[in-house]
Design an enzyme around this catalytic site. Sequence first.
Site, mmCIF file in Angstrom:
data_model
loop_
_atom_site.group_PDB
_atom_site.id
_atom_site.type_symbol
_atom_site.label_atom_id
_atom_site.label_comp_id
_atom_site.label_asym_id
_atom_site.label_seq_id
_atom_site.Cartn_x
_atom_site.Cartn_y
_atom_site.Cartn_z
ATOM 1 N N ASP A 34 0.887 -1.375 0.005
ATOM 2 C CA ASP A 34 0.053 -0.194 -0.053
ATOM 3 C C ASP A 34 0.897 1.384 -0.157
ATOM 4 O O ASP A 34 2.006 1.302 0.385
ATOM 5 C CB ASP A 34 -0.991 -0.077 1.059
ATOM 6 C CG ASP A 34 -1.957 1.088 1.059
ATOM 7 O OD1 ASP A 34 -2.223 1.384 -0.001
ATOM 8 O OD2 ASP A 34 -2.735 1.161 2.091
ATOM 9 N N HIS A 51 2.406 3.629 -8.867
ATOM 10 C CA HIS A 51 2.161 2.085 -9.301
ATOM 11 C C HIS A 51 3.340 1.659 -9.826
ATOM 12 O O HIS A 51 3.878 0.588 -9.718
ATOM 13 C CB HIS A 51 0.805 1.822 -10.117
ATOM 14 C CG HIS A 51 -0.516 2.137 -9.369
ATOM 15 N ND1 HIS A 51 -0.423 1.773 -7.915
ATOM 16 C CD2 HIS A 51 -1.266 2.837 -9.651
ATOM 17 C CE1 HIS A 51 -1.708 2.262 -7.486
ATOM 18 N NE2 HIS A 51 -2.338 2.867 -8.321
ATOM 19 N N LEU A 145 10.353 -21.261 -3.986
ATOM 20 C CA LEU A 145 9.235 -20.490 -3.494
ATOM 21 C C LEU A 145 7.906 -20.540 -4.021
ATOM 22 O O LEU A 145 7.801 -20.367 -5.470
ATOM 23 C CB LEU A 145 9.753 -18.788 -3.580
ATOM 24 C CG LEU A 145 8.989 -17.703 -3.113
ATOM 25 C CD1 LEU A 145 8.870 -17.949 -1.630
ATOM 26 C CD2 LEU A 145 9.200 -16.519 -3.667
HETATM 27 C C1 IPE Z 1 -5.405 -2.792 -0.069
HETATM 28 O O1 IPE Z 1 -5.108 -1.327 -0.358
HETATM 29 C C2 IPE Z 1 -5.269 -3.443 -1.466
HETATM 30 C C3 IPE Z 1 -4.068 -3.585 -2.072
HETATM 31 C C4 IPE Z 1 -3.019 -3.404 -1.640
HETATM 32 C C5 IPE Z 1 -4.311 -4.402 -3.325
HETATM 33 P P1 IPE Z 1 -6.211 -0.350 -0.576
HETATM 34 O O2 IPE Z 1 -5.435 0.940 -0.713
HETATM 35 O O3 IPE Z 1 -7.106 -0.706 -1.548
HETATM 36 O O4 IPE Z 1 -6.846 -0.261 0.973
HETATM 37 P P2 IPE Z 1 -7.618 0.692 1.594
HETATM 38 O O5 IPE Z 1 -8.770 1.167 0.576
HETATM 39 O O6 IPE Z 1 -6.806 1.773 2.084
HETATM 40 O O7 IPE Z 1 -8.603 -0.099 3.001
HETATM 41 C C1 IPE Z 2 -1.516 0.373 -3.423
HETATM 42 O O1 IPE Z 2 -1.381 1.737 -3.233
HETATM 43 C C2 IPE Z 2 -1.638 -0.328 -4.627
HETATM 44 C C3 IPE Z 2 -3.007 -0.675 -4.864
HETATM 45 C C4 IPE Z 2 -4.171 -0.680 -4.056
HETATM 46 C C5 IPE Z 2 -3.328 -1.120 -6.159
HETATM 47 P P1 IPE Z 2 -2.444 2.657 -3.436
HETATM 48 O O2 IPE Z 2 -2.938 3.003 -4.592
HETATM 49 O O3 IPE Z 2 -3.531 2.416 -2.425
HETATM 50 O O4 IPE Z 2 -1.946 4.154 -2.680
HETATM 51 P P2 IPE Z 2 -2.638 4.885 -1.745
HETATM 52 O O5 IPE Z 2 -3.070 4.145 -0.540
HETATM 53 O O6 IPE Z 2 -3.517 5.742 -2.236
HETATM 54 O O7 IPE Z 2 -1.471 5.887 -1.131
HETATM 55 MG MG MG Z 3 -4.069 2.502 -0.518
#
Ligand code: IPE
Ligand code: IPE
Ligand code: MG
Length: 266
Positions: A34, A51, A145
Amino acid sequence: MNKLQLAEPGTADEMLVRKLDLNALPGHIAIIMDGNGRWARSHGQTRVEGHRAGVASVRDTIEASAQLGLEVLTLYAFSVENWKRPRYEVWTLMNLLKEFLLKELEGLVKNDIRLKILGRWRELDPSVVSLIERAESETADCGGLQLNIAINYSGRAEIVDACRQIVADWAQGKGTDIDEETLGRYLYTAGQPDPDLLIRTSGEMRVSNFLLWQISYTEIFVTETLWPDFRRGQLFEAILEYQSRVRRFGGLSEDAERDLQDNQSG
Ligand code: IPE
Ligand code: IPE
Ligand code: MG
């Protein structure tokens, strides 16, 4: 395993590796990757650039996990709820996934890494589905793995899918009693050990619908590091912290057990 492979001599990573107990590693590490959006914002970039930057973290984490000799690494890449995001962001994430499957397949095979995608991936675009089928079948005989990548994944949906399959099997006369062991065999992670350690980057204190069944007794480690800044050093830190935890599984700690015995014998 050769500690030299894991970190460059004289680096901070090497100091961490020296502290690790390689005989007490978690068998299964799961990671909620995240913070890509926040990383991009703090670098004056767009979310999709965040990303893209996260791919290097994925690569280093997989490589280090394989070198450590972990049994399973599970990465949360795209949740069922992530479809709520802007179309261009979703499109970019799917393209990064396709690129990963195309570019990394050879490396996975070479490093004996078996890939499994967790989630309702058959609902994805046919171009993604065919790449997943190919990557899974070409790595099926790899014995190193086990790499799981969760895509179009939801922990609740996984339990629903398991129940549906059990009912379908019943209808075909293949019914069994339902207990925890049976249900586990119908999950996407069938045959794999539950995660010992769950890492979440970017400081969020929640599980966001990830592996709800499997993490019942998993140790949780939350780091402020944003996913694109995560490298093997942060992985080693998480494992070190894990190795300092006392896991009880509802029972008594060794200390409490000893106190009890001392009191009984004294
Ligand atoms: C969790 O992250 C999903 C992934 C890392 C793929 P999100 O950014 O979607 O989660 P929330 O919305 O903060 O809970
Ligand atoms: C995690 O990073 C990637 C996915 C959920 C696909 P985020 O896109 O959720 O990044 P934040 O939480 O907005 O910083
Ligand atoms: Mg996120």
